[in-house]
Design a protein around this motif. Structure first.
Motif, PDB file in Angstrom:
ATOM      1  N   HIS A 277       0.832  -1.203   0.000  1.00  0.00           N
ATOM      2  CA  HIS A 277       0.000   0.000   0.000  1.00  0.00           C
ATOM      3  C   HIS A 277       0.864   1.249   0.000  1.00  0.00           C
ATOM      4  O   HIS A 277       0.635   2.180  -0.773  1.00  0.00           O
ATOM      5  CB  HIS A 277      -0.920  -0.014   1.226  1.00  0.00           C
ATOM      6  CG  HIS A 277      -1.630   1.280   1.464  1.00  0.00           C
ATOM      7  ND1 HIS A 277      -1.094   2.277   2.259  1.00  0.00           N
ATOM      8  CD2 HIS A 277      -2.816   1.761   1.006  1.00  0.00           C
ATOM      9  CE1 HIS A 277      -1.930   3.306   2.286  1.00  0.00           C
ATOM     10  NE2 HIS A 277      -2.974   3.018   1.536  1.00  0.00           N
ATOM     11  N   ARG A 288      -1.704   3.757  -9.707  1.00  0.00           N
ATOM     12  CA  ARG A 288      -1.965   2.834  -8.594  1.00  0.00           C
ATOM     13  C   ARG A 288      -2.985   1.782  -9.010  1.00  0.00           C
ATOM     14  O   ARG A 288      -4.022   2.102  -9.595  1.00  0.00           O
ATOM     15  CB  ARG A 288      -2.461   3.609  -7.373  1.00  0.00           C
ATOM     16  CG  ARG A 288      -1.443   4.618  -6.865  1.00  0.00           C
ATOM     17  CD  ARG A 288      -2.006   5.499  -5.748  1.00  0.00           C
ATOM     18  NE  ARG A 288      -1.097   6.616  -5.483  1.00  0.00           N
ATOM     19  CZ  ARG A 288      -1.353   7.603  -4.637  1.00  0.00           C
ATOM     20  NH1 ARG A 288      -2.517   7.624  -3.980  1.00  0.00           N
ATOM     21  NH2 ARG A 288      -0.474   8.581  -4.462  1.00  0.00           N
ATOM     22  N   GLU A 292      -8.030   3.099  -2.146  1.00  0.00           N
ATOM     23  CA  GLU A 292      -8.169   3.017  -0.689  1.00  0.00           C
ATOM     24  C   GLU A 292      -9.336   2.120  -0.284  1.00  0.00           C
ATOM     25  O   GLU A 292      -9.288   1.454   0.756  1.00  0.00           O
ATOM     26  CB  GLU A 292      -8.334   4.412  -0.091  1.00  0.00           C
ATOM     27  CG  GLU A 292      -7.076   5.260  -0.163  1.00  0.00           C
ATOM     28  CD  GLU A 292      -5.887   4.639   0.561  1.00  0.00           C
ATOM     29  OE1 GLU A 292      -6.081   4.082   1.661  1.00  0.00           O
ATOM     30  OE2 GLU A 292      -4.762   4.702   0.018  1.00  0.00           O
ATOM     31  N   TRP A 295      -8.050  -1.502  -0.137  1.00  0.00           N
ATOM     32  CA  TRP A 295      -7.249  -1.826   1.045  1.00  0.00           C
ATOM     33  C   TRP A 295      -8.112  -1.872   2.300  1.00  0.00           C
ATOM     34  O   TRP A 295      -7.924  -2.733   3.166  1.00  0.00           O
ATOM     35  CB  TRP A 295      -6.117  -0.808   1.212  1.00  0.00           C
ATOM     36  CG  TRP A 295      -5.099  -0.868   0.124  1.00  0.00           C
ATOM     37  CD1 TRP A 295      -4.860   0.072  -0.834  1.00  0.00           C
ATOM     38  CD2 TRP A 295      -4.179  -1.937  -0.146  1.00  0.00           C
ATOM     39  NE1 TRP A 295      -3.854  -0.335  -1.682  1.00  0.00           N
ATOM     40  CE2 TRP A 295      -3.416  -1.567  -1.278  1.00  0.00           C
ATOM     41  CE3 TRP A 295      -3.921  -3.165   0.465  1.00  0.00           C
ATOM     42  CZ2 TRP A 295      -2.411  -2.375  -1.815  1.00  0.00           C
ATOM     43  CZ3 TRP A 295      -2.924  -3.977  -0.066  1.00  0.00           C
ATOM     44  CH2 TRP A 295      -2.186  -3.587  -1.186  1.00  0.00           C
ATOM     45  N   TYR A 426       0.708  -0.614   6.556  1.00  0.00           N
ATOM     46  CA  TYR A 426      -0.693  -0.215   6.431  1.00  0.00           C
ATOM     47  C   TYR A 426      -1.442  -0.486   7.736  1.00  0.00           C
ATOM     48  O   TYR A 426      -1.483  -1.620   8.217  1.00  0.00           O
ATOM     49  CB  TYR A 426      -1.356  -0.959   5.271  1.00  0.00           C
ATOM     50  CG  TYR A 426      -2.805  -0.584   5.061  1.00  0.00           C
ATOM     51  CD1 TYR A 426      -3.137   0.656   4.524  1.00  0.00           C
ATOM     52  CD2 TYR A 426      -3.830  -1.454   5.403  1.00  0.00           C
ATOM     53  CE1 TYR A 426      -4.461   1.023   4.332  1.00  0.00           C
ATOM     54  CE2 TYR A 426      -5.164  -1.106   5.208  1.00  0.00           C
ATOM     55  CZ  TYR A 426      -5.473   0.138   4.678  1.00  0.00           C
ATOM     56  OH  TYR A 426      -6.794   0.500   4.497  1.00  0.00           O
TER      57      TYR A 426
END
Length: 489
Positions: A277, A288, A292, A295, A426
């Protein structure tokens, strides 16, 4: 002219990849943000005490052997291994513990003495676990997670049901004693998820435990880091510490350089062994792969509250590895995964390396570290750390029937905020992304970027998953993919 590969981070997966890539003839440069290499497996030395800061269990010795054999080496060329006997103790109350022996016959006898008939059941269970180990560790985990077809073999089709049941359900069908159940559920915690969310096929971890035993490098797990660094340097790898990566530069959708401490360093290929991440935050958003939301919806392995402790006396009634299961296992798991919060009555783990390694503490003293698994992303403060230390050290004193708190002459904590600060982890997770059914093999983040050419990843958030042996394998997998890409050019 050699192609130049820059590697971000120096944990086990990065060291593994560095060795394989250097062997293949690339110019390999490793950049580590901290002042020593090893990533989460760094070493702490203070006041005559020595601590492994991260991994402390040496399981699956065959994976380490296979790694060094790939370079015509043996583990014994670099470090000495000691098989622990007992492997570990599990404490359930005051002077109430079960010691796990260093061989299956004695473990079977221990089970039989606690639950009549469970010895034979355990042998059958272990035979299945060994079969799964042979399939998984000798074959499946060495596949790069590119396609679901990697999981389809003659052997796995015969075990398809084990991917849709779970460890907890299977163990509870076979064993009735709650203490034995918890011991059998314990090994899969290394995979980062609750036993009830871990597919039955992962019983191969029980074979890693009871079948292969628990080992200890003579002066700690950092011996393995030193060994891999030594091998890498023999192969021509260059290391740069105190080198913070600030950005990955992409031009024409191709990774071209990294910015290290303000300086641009060109590269033919970039490989990140850092937190996946975090690595993607070094890219512009358009490059990317995972947003978000992705994740935030993954199941992450726990974070940890760790205390590195120096005692000015020898400690009684302990073993090298000790698990304290004197409180509710299921409630603590709920506090990590279901309703994330600081656990009211935490289970904890204690490690006393100076029992095995006399260099870990001054003569007549003891080094130890204590670990409490925690939910990632929760609040972390010095006050909370101190209150939880009081909780676990008081219970430790009660269970082992001795006073030790006044004998502490060195104490240092490490928790969620430190995992974020030191490792860019993360939510401060300690072990990566859990190996649940929907986060296995091809369902994990990819080794190769789908959006940026010549950008690759390795480590515990990609395949095969969390743990030191999988990290060694991850380095091999990604180096193989890199080789294949360059062979096409």
């Amino acid at each position: 002219m050699k192609r130049k590969i820059t590697i971000i981070g120096s944990g086990f997966s990065a060291l593994s990849a560095a060795c394989y890539l250097a062997k293949s003839g690339y110019e390999v440069l490793v950049f580590e943000k901290n002042e020593t290499i090893g990533g989460r497996a760094r070493q702490l030395k203070k006041d005559g005490f020595t601590f492994d800061m991260g991994p402390s269990w040496y399981w699956m010795p065959d994976v380490f052997d296979r790694f060094f054999a790939d370079f015509g080496k043996k583990t014994s060329d670099y470090y000495e291994l000691i098989k622990l006997s007992p492997a570990y103790r599990v404490y359930f109350g005051v002077n109430e513990f079960i010691a796990i022996a260093d061989n299956l016959d004695e473990i079977v006898a221990t089970f039989e003495a606690i639950e009549k008939g469970s010895g034979t059941t355990l042998r059958d269970f272990m035979a299945e676990a060994k079969s799964n180990y042979d399939i998984a560790i000798k074959d499946l985990v060495y596949r790069p997670g590119v396609s679901p077809l990697e999981l389809v073999t003659f052997e796995t089709t015969k075990k398809i049901g084990q991917f849709f049941s779970n460890i907890s359900r299977d163990v509870r069908k076979k064993f009735k004693n709650e203490k034995l159940i918890q011991i059998l559920e314990f090994p899969v915690l290394f995979l980062g998820a609750k036993p009830s969310n871990t597919p039955s096929f992962y019983s191969f971890m029980n074979y890693a435990d009871f079948g292969l035993g628990t080992w200890h490098p003579k002066t700690g797990m950092f011996d393995v880091v030193r060994a891999m660094e030594s091998l890498a340097r023999e192969l021509g790898v260059q290391f740069f510490i105190n080198s913070n990566i600030e950005k990955i530069i992409v031009e024409n959708k191709t990774a071209k350089a990294i910015v290290v401490n303000g300086k641009r360093i060109e590269s033919d290929l970039i490989l990140s062994g850092a937190d996946y991440h975090h690595t993607e935050t070094l890219l512009e958003k358009e490059y990317r792969q995972y947003d978000e939301k992705y994740w935030s919806t993954r199941v992450f392995a726990p974070s940890s509250l760790l205390f590195y402790i120096g005692f000015n006396k020898k400690i009684n009634n302990i073993s090298h590895h000790a698990l304290f299961f004197d409180t509710d296992f299921n409630q603590h798991a709920k506090d990590i995964y279901d309703e994330p919060k600081w656990p009211s009555e935490p289970l904890f783990y204690a490690n006393f390396p100076s029992l095995t390694d006399k260099t870990a503490a001054p003569e007549g003293m003891e080094s130890a570290f204590f670990l409490v698994p925690l939910a990632p992303g929760i609040n972390d403060s010095e006050a909370l750390r101190l209150s939880y230390f009081d909780k676990i050290i008081s219970r430790f004193e009660t269970i082992t029937q001795q006073k030790v708190k006044e004998n502490i002459i060195f104490k240092q904590s490490f928790c969620k905020n430190d995992f974020v600060e030191e490792y860019n982890s993360y939510k401060g997770n300690a072990y990566g992304m859990a190996n649940t059914l929907l986060q296995t093999a091809f369902l994990r983040p990819k080794l190769k970027s789908k959006k940026v050419r010549n950008l690759f990843f390795t480590g515990q958030l990609t395949v095969p998953g969390p743990g030191v042996p999988p990290a060694l394998i991850s380095g091999k997998l990604v180096s193989n993919l890199i080789d294949k890409q360059f062979l096409k050019v």
